[in-house]
Design an enzyme around this catalytic site. Structure first.
Site: not given
Ligand code: TPP
Length: 699
Positions: A39, A127, A169, A274, A369, A449, A481, A485
């Site tokens: 990226h 990530g 994101g 990207h 528990r 959960f 529950d 649950h």
């Molecule tokens: C939980 C999650 N869902 C999906 C992704 C895949 N993914 C990587 S970057 C991204 C979105 C990129 O947009 P942004 O966060 O604005 O980063 P930029 O475009 O500025 O590099 C996605 C959906 C991920 N890394 N983590």
């Protein structure tokens, strides 16, 4: 008061700053281009603000990346890691240029997303978007908690900032609201988040999906918010950082209007910048447009390198200054100084597990528990680094340390945490606390959960973090529950996470042993899976194998009454071990000699020697597995002669004992299935839970 201040200056970046920023940009561009993967956009757009942070604010020592009082930096937008690797290289961390040239290649220290433990200077594996931000909240919590514990008048030995770089994101993910809300509530003023507000995600403009006022949102969480309109304006970003550092009562969000793919004639401000290399021609045009030599690639101007490398002297000086402060502290408070080293080094105090309780049958029935809660009460005072709580289920999960106070803004020395109903953030905050070091973090909720915090649990395992999960209400046996649950598939799900140790103790004494394993495990998380319902206690006089058996994962709890080979082995976990023992008695009356193996942890059992496993489960003896969970997974013990009494439908709402009976967890069914597996030695016996009698009552 306006929710955000907009900062604008008209100072152009000095030439050296620009040279340094472009060095970062083009190292990232070349890394991605050479790998033909990665990226480039975020590094190109965020290089200036990252430079402002690393050059003007961040306190770190490239020659000692683990120095305890360094500032922490987390790149939550881990996909932009080429920027982080470039920073680590130029500032003098142990990351040679050769490693940058091996970006995303097998065995390199520059993997596709930052991995904790692989690259010095990477503070967290990131990530999965949003997790890094919540890790930062956990680190900032650890900082104030340790400061409250160790600092003394005139001795500030814990005093650092936590910085996080996030993207759209990160802020779109729900965890950012969970974590942002906690951080605001806790007044974590030393948490500073830089937001690469570039208006672009993978599918295009944020206008498609992300139109709320982010500033107002974080202001409403109780954050101090600032906006910088021109991303390359290093001085203004530095000023915003300074303001943020001075604001001690609220965490800070600094939104910087960055431009993804900055400088690329055809890709800037588009999603095309990207997730793929710019392409040879576009790299050339971008370099030419910014007066950068097209070749050789990975060019680092001497002036820029010299400037960046000042980080080494700056960082060493900061560390030396801290060390001299620590010396003075150690002189005045020698015991506290030794204690600080102990907890940062993850060493357990002498005698922490001496004279742990052993329960007798007279103490039963006792839910595991409850036994776990007693252990937390005992261990809490012995291990002042234990800190945790639950996602608003404390009275059910028994996670409170009596007398240890609540962790809250007025009292950061309190060790009982209230995460609110925010499991995902709880998991990631626990990770941040563990990454920071100095604490043994734990968190509890209902077992079902755990699904809500599976993402950070997976990362805890990947980071090999010593985090402890306290999961209660562990099966359909929790009762009324109902299926929403009642966990069914969670056991197999967590067992399948590499590096996760799942322990489902069968009684109070196994719970004591399970906690001993959990505290003793310094690398990797442990999930304790505990009952709501009371269970008989194994008297250690009658069952002496319990304390030594639990750490091995599986052991013989009650053997075949005849010497030598049993006719069948009943393997059970948790509450079903009692059923296995009853089944053994009944089978004996029917002339069948059964061994009962309690298997609180399949993960630990699988790591024992072949000899040990053969001793416990001889290959030629038929097996019957009894566990109130999905039968999937027990195939690792598969032979032609195995049956499983498990659950492969959802649960039902009724008193727990009634539900258990309808799902086949009865002595009669244990015996029936044992006879089936004995009568059909050659063919594969289906899971008992597939048989009609165990299906009834499921819907
Ligand atoms: C939980 C999650 N869902 C999906 C992704 C895949 N993914 C990587 S970057 C991204 C979105 C990129 O947009 P942004 O966060 O604005 O980063 P930029 O475009 O500025 O590099 C996605 C959906 C991920 N890394 N983590």
């Amino acid at each position: 008061m306006a929710p955000s201040e907009t900062l604008v200056t008209i100072i152009a970046p000095p030439a050296l700053d620009e040279l340094c920023i472009n060095t970062l940009r083009f190292l990232a561009v070349d890394m991605v281009q050479k790998a033909n993967s990665g990226h480039p956009g975020l590094p190109m757009g965020s290089a200036a603000m990252a430079y402002a942070l690393w050059d003007r604010s961040l306190s770190y020592n490239p020659r000692d990346p683990h120095w305890p009082d360094r500032d922490r930096f987390i790149l939550s937008a881990g996909h932009g890691c080429a920027l982080l690797y470039a920073l680590l290289h130029v500032t003098g961390f142990d990351l040679p240029l050769e490693e940058l040239k091996k970006f995303r290649q097998w065995g390199s220290r520059t993997p596709g997303h930052p991995e904790y433990g692989k690259t010095l200077g990477v503070e967290a594996t990131t990530g999965p978007l949003g997790q890094g931000l919540a890790n930062g909240v956990g680190m900032a919590i650890a900082e104030v908690a340790l400061a409250a514990r160790f600092n003394r008048p005139g001795h500030q030995i814990v005093d650092h900032f936590t910085y996080v770089l996030v993207s759209d994101g990160d802020l779109e993910e729900g965890i950012s609201s969970e974590a942002g809300s906690i951080a605001g509530h806790e007044h974590l003023g030393k948490l500073i988040v830089l937001y690469a507000d570039n208006h672009i995600t993978i599918e295009g403009s944020t206008e498609l999906t992300f139109t709320e006022d982010r500033m107002a949102r974080f202001a409403a969480f109780g954050w101090h918010v600032q906006r910088v309109e021109r991303s390359n304006d290093v001085e203004t970003v530095a000023l915003a950082l300074k303001n943020a550092r001075e604001e001690r009562d609220r965490p800070s969000l600094i939104a910087v209007r960055t431009h993804i793919g900055f400088g690329s004639p055809h890709k800037q401000d588009t999603a095309a910048a990207h997730g793929e290399a710019l392409g040879v021609e576009e790299v050339r045009l971008t370099k030419e447009g910014m007066d950068w030599p097209v070749s050789p690639s990975f060019h680092i101007p001497e002036d820029a390198l010299e400037h960046f490398r000042r980080a080494v002297t700056r960082g060493s000086a900061a560390q030396v200054e801290w060390e001299s402060r620590f010396k003075a502290f150690a002189k005045d408070y020698p015991d506290l100084a030794a204690e600080f080293h102990r907890v940062i080094g993850r060493h357990l105090p002498e005698g922490w597990d001496a004279e742990l309780p052993s329960f007798t049958s007279a103490d039963g029935p006792m839910a595991t528990r409850v036994a776990s809660g007693k252990m937390i009460e005992i261990l809490g005072p012995r291990l002042p680094e234990m800190m945790g709580g639950s996602a608003d289920l404390g009275p059910s999960t028994h996670t409170n340390i009596d007398g240890a106070g609540n962790f809250e803004p007025e009292d950061w020395a309190g060790r009982n945490m209230h995460f609110g109903i925010r499991e995902n953030a709880m998991g990631a905050i626990l990770n941040g606390m563990a990454l920071h070091r100095g604490l043994i973090p734990y968190g509890g909720t209902f077992f079902v959960f755990s699904d809500y915090m599976r993402p950070p649990m997976r990362l805890a395992a990947m980071n090999a973090l010593p985090v402890i999960y306290v999961f209660t209400h562990d099966s359909i046996g929790m009762g009324e529950d109902g299926p929403t649950h009642q966990p069914v598939e969670q056991l197999v799900g967590l067992r399948s996470i590499p590096g996760m140790v799942v322990l489902r103790p069968a009684d109070a004494n196994e719970t004591v042993a399970a906690w001993r394993v959990a505290i003793g495990r310094k690398q990797g998380p442990v999930a304790l899976v505990l009952t709501r319902q009371g269970l008989p206690v194994f008297d250690l006089n009658s069952y002496p194998a319990v304390p030594a058996g639990v750490p091995l994962g599986g052991y013989i709890l009650a053997d075949s009454p005849t010497i030598g080979r049993p006719d069948i082995i009943l393997i059970a976990t948790g509450s079903e071990v009692h059923l296995a023992l009853e089944g053994r008695e009944q089978l004996l009356a029917e002339g069948v000699h059964a061994r009962v193996v309690s298997m609180p942890s399949t993960n630990l059992f699988a790591s024992q020697s072949d000899d040990y496993r053969e001793e416990i489960l001889p290959a030629d003896v038929p097996l019957l597995v009894i566990e109130a969970g999905s039968p999937i997974g027990w195939q690792s013990f598969v032979g032609p002669r195995i049956a499983v009494i498990g659950i492969d439908t959802f649960g039902s709402s009724a008193p727990g004992s009634v539900v258990m009976k309808h799902y086949g967890f009865t002595v009669e069914n244990v015996c029936r299935q044992a006879h089936r597996v004995l009568d059909k030695p050659k063919e594969k016996v289906p899971c008992a839970s597939e048989s009609p009698q165990t299906m009834e009552g499921s819907f």
